[in-house]
Design an enzyme around this catalytic site. Sequence first.
Site, PDB file in Angstrom:
ATOM      1  N   GLU A  78       2.173  -2.239 -45.636  1.00  0.00           N
ATOM      2  CA  GLU A  78       2.476  -3.133 -46.754  1.00  0.00           C
ATOM      3  C   GLU A  78       2.422  -4.600 -46.360  1.00  0.00           C
ATOM      4  O   GLU A  78       1.871  -5.435 -47.080  1.00  0.00           O
ATOM      5  CB  GLU A  78       3.857  -2.816 -47.339  1.00  0.00           C
ATOM      6  CG  GLU A  78       4.216  -3.760 -48.485  1.00  0.00           C
ATOM      7  CD  GLU A  78       5.583  -3.517 -49.081  1.00  0.00           C
ATOM      8  OE1 GLU A  78       5.844  -4.045 -50.163  1.00  0.00           O
ATOM      9  OE2 GLU A  78       6.393  -2.809 -48.457  1.00  0.00           O
ATOM     10  N   ASP A 105       5.144   1.865 -45.001  1.00  0.00           N
ATOM     11  CA  ASP A 105       6.049   0.881 -45.602  1.00  0.00           C
ATOM     12  C   ASP A 105       7.220   0.742 -44.639  1.00  0.00           C
ATOM     13  O   ASP A 105       8.036   1.662 -44.511  1.00  0.00           O
ATOM     14  CB  ASP A 105       6.534   1.333 -46.976  1.00  0.00           C
ATOM     15  CG  ASP A 105       7.227   0.214 -47.736  1.00  0.00           C
ATOM     16  OD1 ASP A 105       7.653  -0.771 -47.097  1.00  0.00           O
ATOM     17  OD2 ASP A 105       7.344   0.312 -48.974  1.00  0.00           O
ATOM     18  N   ILE A 107       9.973  -1.136 -44.566  1.00  0.00           N
ATOM     19  CA  ILE A 107      11.262  -1.040 -45.258  1.00  0.00           C
ATOM     20  C   ILE A 107      10.977  -0.854 -46.738  1.00  0.00           C
ATOM     21  O   ILE A 107      10.600  -1.799 -47.431  1.00  0.00           O
ATOM     22  CB  ILE A 107      12.156  -2.286 -45.070  1.00  0.00           C
ATOM     23  CG1 ILE A 107      12.351  -2.639 -43.600  1.00  0.00           C
ATOM     24  CG2 ILE A 107      13.512  -2.053 -45.743  1.00  0.00           C
ATOM     25  CD1 ILE A 107      13.218  -3.875 -43.367  1.00  0.00           C
ATOM     26  N   ASP A 108      11.128   0.358 -47.218  1.00  0.00           N
ATOM     27  CA  ASP A 108      11.006   0.598 -48.651  1.00  0.00           C
ATOM     28  C   ASP A 108      12.399   0.430 -49.249  1.00  0.00           C
ATOM     29  O   ASP A 108      13.271   1.264 -49.035  1.00  0.00           O
ATOM     30  CB  ASP A 108      10.465   2.000 -48.929  1.00  0.00           C
ATOM     31  CG  ASP A 108      10.164   2.187 -50.401  1.00  0.00           C
ATOM     32  OD1 ASP A 108       9.196   1.571 -50.877  1.00  0.00           O
ATOM     33  OD2 ASP A 108      10.906   2.922 -51.074  1.00  0.00           O
ATOM     34  N   THR A 110      13.563  -3.272 -49.611  1.00  0.00           N
ATOM     35  CA  THR A 110      13.968  -4.508 -48.929  1.00  0.00           C
ATOM     36  C   THR A 110      15.098  -5.220 -49.655  1.00  0.00           C
ATOM     37  O   THR A 110      16.010  -5.768 -49.017  1.00  0.00           O
ATOM     38  CB  THR A 110      12.765  -5.464 -48.780  1.00  0.00           C
ATOM     39  OG1 THR A 110      11.753  -4.819 -48.003  1.00  0.00           O
ATOM     40  CG2 THR A 110      13.165  -6.749 -48.077  1.00  0.00           C
ATOM     41  N   ASP A 233       4.193   3.136 -50.858  1.00  0.00           N
ATOM     42  CA  ASP A 233       5.422   3.625 -51.489  1.00  0.00           C
ATOM     43  C   ASP A 233       5.389   5.141 -51.655  1.00  0.00           C
ATOM     44  O   ASP A 233       6.442   5.788 -51.682  1.00  0.00           O
ATOM     45  CB  ASP A 233       5.599   3.015 -52.888  1.00  0.00           C
ATOM     46  CG  ASP A 233       5.645   1.502 -52.886  1.00  0.00           C
ATOM     47  OD1 ASP A 233       6.465   0.944 -52.140  1.00  0.00           O
ATOM     48  OD2 ASP A 233       4.861   0.885 -53.642  1.00  0.00           O
TER      49      ASP A 233
END
Length: 287
Positions: A78, A105, A107-108, A110, A233
């Site tokens: 990402e 990703d 940190i899905d 944030t 995601d």
Amino acid sequence: MNPENKVPYVVSGKSFTAVAINCAAKAGEWIKSKLGMYKELNTKYSPHDLVTEVDKGAEQMIRKLIHTHFPDHAFLGEEGVEPGPAASAEAVESVKDAEYVWIVDPIDGTTNFVHGFPFYSVSIALAHHGEVIVGVIYDPSRDELFVAEKGKGAYVHGKRMSVSHETSLADSLVGTGLPADRDFALPLNLMSIQAVAPHVRNIRTAGSAALHMAYVAAGRLSGFWEIGLNAWDLAAGSLLITESGGTLTDIHGNPYHLAVRHPVASNGRIHNELLATLKASGAAQSV
């Protein structure tokens, strides 16, 4: 296969799955150690689309670890993609011919991380010729590791997962999100929430699409949908859901692929009813 959950699922050696697990665990623990300690907060596509140096550092860590083992594999993360739907679509298109591509990703969720709300995750998938064959989602706050391998089932805490048993929306707890794209995706998703809410037991919008999908796979949610998501995601969660016996399509009911941006996931039993309700909302006609 182990339907009775008596024997833990074990991954060993330098397999694709072992590397994905190692990357997710190491990045997740580092991210958790930075909770409340990030130094710089920036926005990307909108004022609601946040990124910190922790996101960027975690992605660099994962990229380096993967390329240590598989230097020839493509990487789609990402934080390496310009903000916005057009750039995301171009990024997916650019790797469509790769034999192997890791989709990450770091940190899905944030926004949750920034506020100290403990619902965020590391999402790592591996696709082979466009088909997801490994999916790992790690929740550092709960130390929960969700793992799926193509054809080998999906597991959490080493135990086999399966989707929930609800057969109607009326008995279902479902998840969705509030998209960062305030101009296009958010109004449509609010429209869909308004349509779905009267028909379900309740809706949860906890702020991490990857974890929502992992929860569908684990039977904690009966379904999930959202307008305006991206490959990073969805990729890992897509395999968790299908390997747990669930169903994942786009909002029109077409099969999932890496370019899907408007997913609908479920236990399979409520899928047609959920799709029909979303269609009736008008949201499906607008994407």
